[in-house]
Design an enzyme around this catalytic site. Structure first.
Site, PDB file in Angstrom:
ATOM      1  N   GLU A   1       9.090  16.587  14.905  1.00  0.00           N
ATOM      2  CA  GLU A   1       9.622  16.442  13.551  1.00  0.00           C
ATOM      3  C   GLU A   1       8.892  17.415  12.624  1.00  0.00           C
ATOM      4  OE1 GLU A   1       8.595  12.951  11.242  1.00  0.00           O
ATOM      5  OE2 GLU A   1      10.702  12.720  10.692  1.00  0.00           O
TER       6      GLU A   1
ATOM      7  N   GLU B   1       9.184   1.844  11.042  1.00  0.00           N
ATOM      8  CA  GLU B   1      10.255   2.847  10.885  1.00  0.00           C
ATOM      9  C   GLU B   1       9.580   4.207  10.831  1.00  0.00           C
ATOM     10  OE1 GLU B   1      13.341   2.620  11.233  1.00  0.00           O
ATOM     11  OE2 GLU B   1      13.521   0.440  11.188  1.00  0.00           O
TER      12      GLU B   1
ATOM     13  N   LYS C   1       0.881  -1.175   0.000  1.00  0.00           N
ATOM     14  CA  LYS C   1       0.000   0.000   0.000  1.00  0.00           C
ATOM     15  C   LYS C   1       0.912   1.216   0.000  1.00  0.00           C
ATOM     16  CE  LYS C   1      -1.897   3.102   2.027  1.00  0.00           C
ATOM     17  NZ  LYS C   1      -1.743   4.518   1.642  1.00  0.00           N
TER      18      LYS C   1
ATOM     19  N   CYS D   1      13.762  11.219   6.847  1.00  0.00           N
ATOM     20  CA  CYS D   1      13.637  10.868   8.263  1.00  0.00           C
ATOM     21  C   CYS D   1      14.976  11.032   8.966  1.00  0.00           C
ATOM     22  CB  CYS D   1      13.118   9.443   8.403  1.00  0.00           C
ATOM     23  SG  CYS D   1      14.087   8.266   7.472  1.00  0.00           S
TER      24      CYS D   1
HETATM   25  P1  NAD Z   1       2.165   8.865   7.183  1.00  0.00           P
HETATM   26  O1  NAD Z   1       2.297   8.206   8.500  1.00  0.00           O
HETATM   27  O2  NAD Z   1       1.169   9.950   7.033  1.00  0.00           O
HETATM   28  O3  NAD Z   1       1.783   7.783   6.055  1.00  0.00           O
HETATM   29  C1  NAD Z   1       2.594   6.656   5.808  1.00  0.00           C
HETATM   30  C2  NAD Z   1       1.737   5.581   5.160  1.00  0.00           C
HETATM   31  O4  NAD Z   1       0.780   5.131   6.111  1.00  0.00           O
HETATM   32  C3  NAD Z   1       0.942   6.051   3.944  1.00  0.00           C
HETATM   33  O5  NAD Z   1       0.901   5.042   2.974  1.00  0.00           O
HETATM   34  C4  NAD Z   1      -0.425   6.287   4.534  1.00  0.00           C
HETATM   35  O6  NAD Z   1      -1.467   6.199   3.582  1.00  0.00           O
HETATM   36  C5  NAD Z   1      -0.517   5.157   5.538  1.00  0.00           C
HETATM   37  N1  NAD Z   1      -1.497   5.351   6.603  1.00  0.00           N
HETATM   38  C6  NAD Z   1      -1.986   6.522   7.094  1.00  0.00           C
HETATM   39  N2  NAD Z   1      -2.890   6.275   8.076  1.00  0.00           N
HETATM   40  C7  NAD Z   1      -2.952   4.930   8.233  1.00  0.00           C
HETATM   41  C8  NAD Z   1      -3.686   4.061   9.097  1.00  0.00           C
HETATM   42  N3  NAD Z   1      -4.518   4.526  10.008  1.00  0.00           N
HETATM   43  N4  NAD Z   1      -3.498   2.721   8.987  1.00  0.00           N
HETATM   44  C9  NAD Z   1      -2.616   2.223   8.083  1.00  0.00           C
HETATM   45  N5  NAD Z   1      -1.907   3.007   7.220  1.00  0.00           N
HETATM   46  C10 NAD Z   1      -2.063   4.336   7.300  1.00  0.00           C
HETATM   47  O7  NAD Z   1       3.633   9.367   6.778  1.00  0.00           O
HETATM   48  P2  NAD Z   1       4.051  10.217   5.500  1.00  0.00           P
HETATM   49  O8  NAD Z   1       3.601  11.631   5.686  1.00  0.00           O
HETATM   50  O9  NAD Z   1       3.692   9.495   4.259  1.00  0.00           O
HETATM   51  O10 NAD Z   1       5.659  10.157   5.597  1.00  0.00           O
HETATM   52  C11 NAD Z   1       6.409  11.013   6.392  1.00  0.00           C
HETATM   53  C12 NAD Z   1       6.856  10.326   7.676  1.00  0.00           C
HETATM   54  O11 NAD Z   1       7.563   9.138   7.343  1.00  0.00           O
HETATM   55  C13 NAD Z   1       7.809  11.156   8.494  1.00  0.00           C
HETATM   56  O12 NAD Z   1       7.453  11.082   9.850  1.00  0.00           O
HETATM   57  C14 NAD Z   1       9.161  10.490   8.264  1.00  0.00           C
HETATM   58  O13 NAD Z   1      10.098  10.680   9.299  1.00  0.00           O
HETATM   59  C15 NAD Z   1       8.754   9.074   8.127  1.00  0.00           C
HETATM   60  N6  NAD Z   1       9.781   8.292   7.445  1.00  0.00           N
HETATM   61  C16 NAD Z   1      10.529   7.416   8.176  1.00  0.00           C
HETATM   62  C17 NAD Z   1      11.541   6.689   7.574  1.00  0.00           C
HETATM   63  C18 NAD Z   1      12.337   5.692   8.355  1.00  0.00           C
HETATM   64  O14 NAD Z   1      12.850   4.759   7.746  1.00  0.00           O
HETATM   65  N7  NAD Z   1      12.458   5.835   9.667  1.00  0.00           N
HETATM   66  C19 NAD Z   1      11.801   6.859   6.212  1.00  0.00           C
HETATM   67  C20 NAD Z   1      11.023   7.763   5.496  1.00  0.00           C
HETATM   68  C21 NAD Z   1      10.018   8.467   6.116  1.00  0.00           C
END
Ligand code: NAD
Length: 477
Positions: free
Chosen positions: A379, A247, A172, A281
């Site tokens: 963040e 992550e 997804k 991140c």
């Molecule tokens: P997000 O949490 O908004 O979304 C991530 C994914 O989760 C998307 O596909 C989203 O549709 C899905 N999602 C949202 N709500 C959900 C739910 N209730 N149940 C299941 N899935 C759900 O994050 P984002 O805005 O896409 O990405 C940015 C974040 O990702 C930042 O916090 C960043 O630090 C983090 N990030 C972490 C790493 C790492 O490896 N630690 C790498 C890249 C990004």
């Protein structure tokens, strides 16, 4: 423009709903139109992955090697084309985007090799005449939920590891930048991956993501995204006992000591804080600078920041692309405004106009904000860094560890002793000495501590800890 369809069991599946993405460098340009899945299609995708599991779990190492290696070769050959798609949909600059696709290619090639090295042990039993065999087996059906900021590399490192270990997948991708995930599925199909082994469903997180996380038919979930979403998924998975890897975010410190090479420290800070528009991140969002070098560091940062060129991601002159969307841009502006109201000084951070209408923002440096303020604790996930002045190394280390996160931490110093002390005492998953907090190799483990991560590491040979289960067999011949 052709609508891009969900991939379920080898079929392309349409829906009544469409998700449309726009180029953050030029909002007049539609990049993609995607069929939006719902819970029912997510359930069908899980069923398809389950049906394909037996055959893929018993596939041989040569077949897995050929497919993963072939996907890597195809990605490398298509990196310019896929890089352009990535730059148009997510907004990173073209060189950054091409680099991401090339990295994804190398990830597939690495895991092609891993498919040939499943590991295992043969031991004499403590009981006479018996032997003990320790082997690894696939976990089963894995759900992969990914964010928008590395929409090629993150799906790639999850997919490649999962396939190398014999699992089947429902991916997804983020609804913000899904184009490259569908391209990845196409590349794997061309490389010979059997139907149903990788299924891709696009939809809202709260609908399709939640359907994956809540399903008792999914054996493991690997999620990358924000802390809030990660914690919601953890609660969903707990009830089913689903294996889980999270992550999440970072509030990564870069410590600059008095003895650091000033020019190199400034380049590390500029790269770690602002490249890829700070949307990493592992970005350096707290620059912790020792008192003796503080003023010189700030002066050099100001000079260097004035040279940064923000613009259209496909313009060869651009060094910093746009912020991904209006929601993120507005959030960054709110953080800066709150910092000003708390008495901090902000350099840069203006919203910029360019010939095309996009989400352009000048990189921002925040000075004199309290260590307890939101800008130093939460963040931001954009081109924003905050400078904290440290009295000495001990104070700098304490500030670096004073966070709920623990992903990456860097130090700039000429002292091997201080660097080694920092390596041992930083409460983070990654430590960077005289190099930016962001920018990672593809063959070694990746992950953090505290609220940044949960579960086994991703990437490198450590990835198999999550994507396989260990079986211990006692053989009495
Ligand atoms: P997000 O949490 O908004 O979304 C991530 C994914 O989760 C998307 O596909 C989203 O549709 C899905 N999602 C949202 N709500 C959900 C739910 N209730 N149940 C299941 N899935 C759900 O994050 P984002 O805005 O896409 O990405 C940015 C974040 O990702 C930042 O916090 C960043 O630090 C983090 N990030 C972490 C790493 C790492 O490896 N630690 C790498 C890249 C990004």
């Amino acid at each position: 423009m052709d609508k891009i369809l969900n991939c379920v069991g080898g079929d392309f599946v349409d829906s009544d709903q469409t998700i449309v993405t726009h180029n953050p460098s030029d909002l007049s340009e539609v990049v993609g139109e995607y069929a939006e899945a719902d819970e029912t299609l997510a359930a069908q995708a899980i069923d398809a992955a389950r049906s394909a599991l037996d055959e893929w779990a018993w596939s041989g190492p040569q077949q897995r090697f050929d497919i993963l290696d072939g996907a890597g070769a195809r990605l490398l050959a298509q990196r310019a084309e896929l890089g352009a798609l990535l730059a148009r949909e997510e907004g990173k600059t073209l060189p950054e985007a091409i680099g991401e696709v090339a990295r994804a290619a190398m990830v597939f090639k690495f895991f092609a090799g891993e498919a040939l090295r499943p590991g295992g042990e043969l031991l004499p039993s403590v009981r006479p005449g018996m032997t003990v065999e320790v082997t690894r087996e696939p976990v089963g059906v894995v759900g992969l939920i990914t964010p928008w900021n590395f929409p090629v590399a993150i799906p790639a490192w999850k997919i490649a590891a999962a396939l190398a270990c014999g699992n089947t997948i429902v991916l997804k991708p983020s609804e913000v930048a899904p184009g490259c995930s569908f391209a990845l599925a196409r590349v794997l199909r061309e490389a010979g991956l059997p139907a149903g082994v990788l299924n891709v469903v696009l939809g809202q997180g709260a609908v399709v993501g939640q359907a994956l996380a809540a399903s008792a038919q999914v054996d493991a979930i690997s999620f990358t995204g924000s802390v809030a979403t990660g914690h919601a998924i953890r609660a969903q998975c707990a009830g089913n006992g689903t294996r889980l890897q999270l992550e999440m975010g970072g509030k990564n410190p870069l410590v600059v000591l008095d003895d650091a090479d000033l020019g190199a420290a400034v380049e590390n800070a500029i790269n770690g804080s602002f490249f890829q528009t700070g949307q990493r991140c592992t970005a350096s969002s707290r620059l912790i600078v020792e008192r003796g070098i503080h003023d010189a560091f700030l002066a050099a940062m100001r000079e260097r920041m004035a040279q940064l060129r923000v613009g259209h991601a496909l313009d060869p002159a651009t060094q910093i692309g746009p912020v991904v969307n209006q929601r993120q841009l507005a959030s960054h502006q709110r953080y800066l405004q709150a910092a000003r109201e708390d008495g901090a000084e902000v350099w840069g951070g203006e919203v910029l106009t360019r010939p095309t209408r996009g989400h352009f923002m000048e990189p921002a440096l925040v000075l004199k904000a309290a260590a307890s303020s939101a800008i130093n604790r939460e963040e931001v996930f954009g081109p924003v860094a905050s400078v904290l002045k440290a009295d000495d190394y001990g104070h700098a280390l304490a500030l670096a560890n004073d966070t709920e996160f623990g992903l990456s931490a860097g130090i700039c110093t000429a002292s091997l002793k201080q660097a080694q002390h920092f390596r041992r005492h930083s409460r983070s998953g990654l430590v960077m000495v005289n190099t930016p907090t962001a920018g990672l190799d593809y063959h070694v483990p990746f992950g953090g501590r505290k609220h940044s991560s949960h579960g086994p590491r991703e990437q490198g040979s450590y990835a198999r800890e999550f994507y396989s289960v260990v079986k211990t067999a006692y053989i009495n011949p």
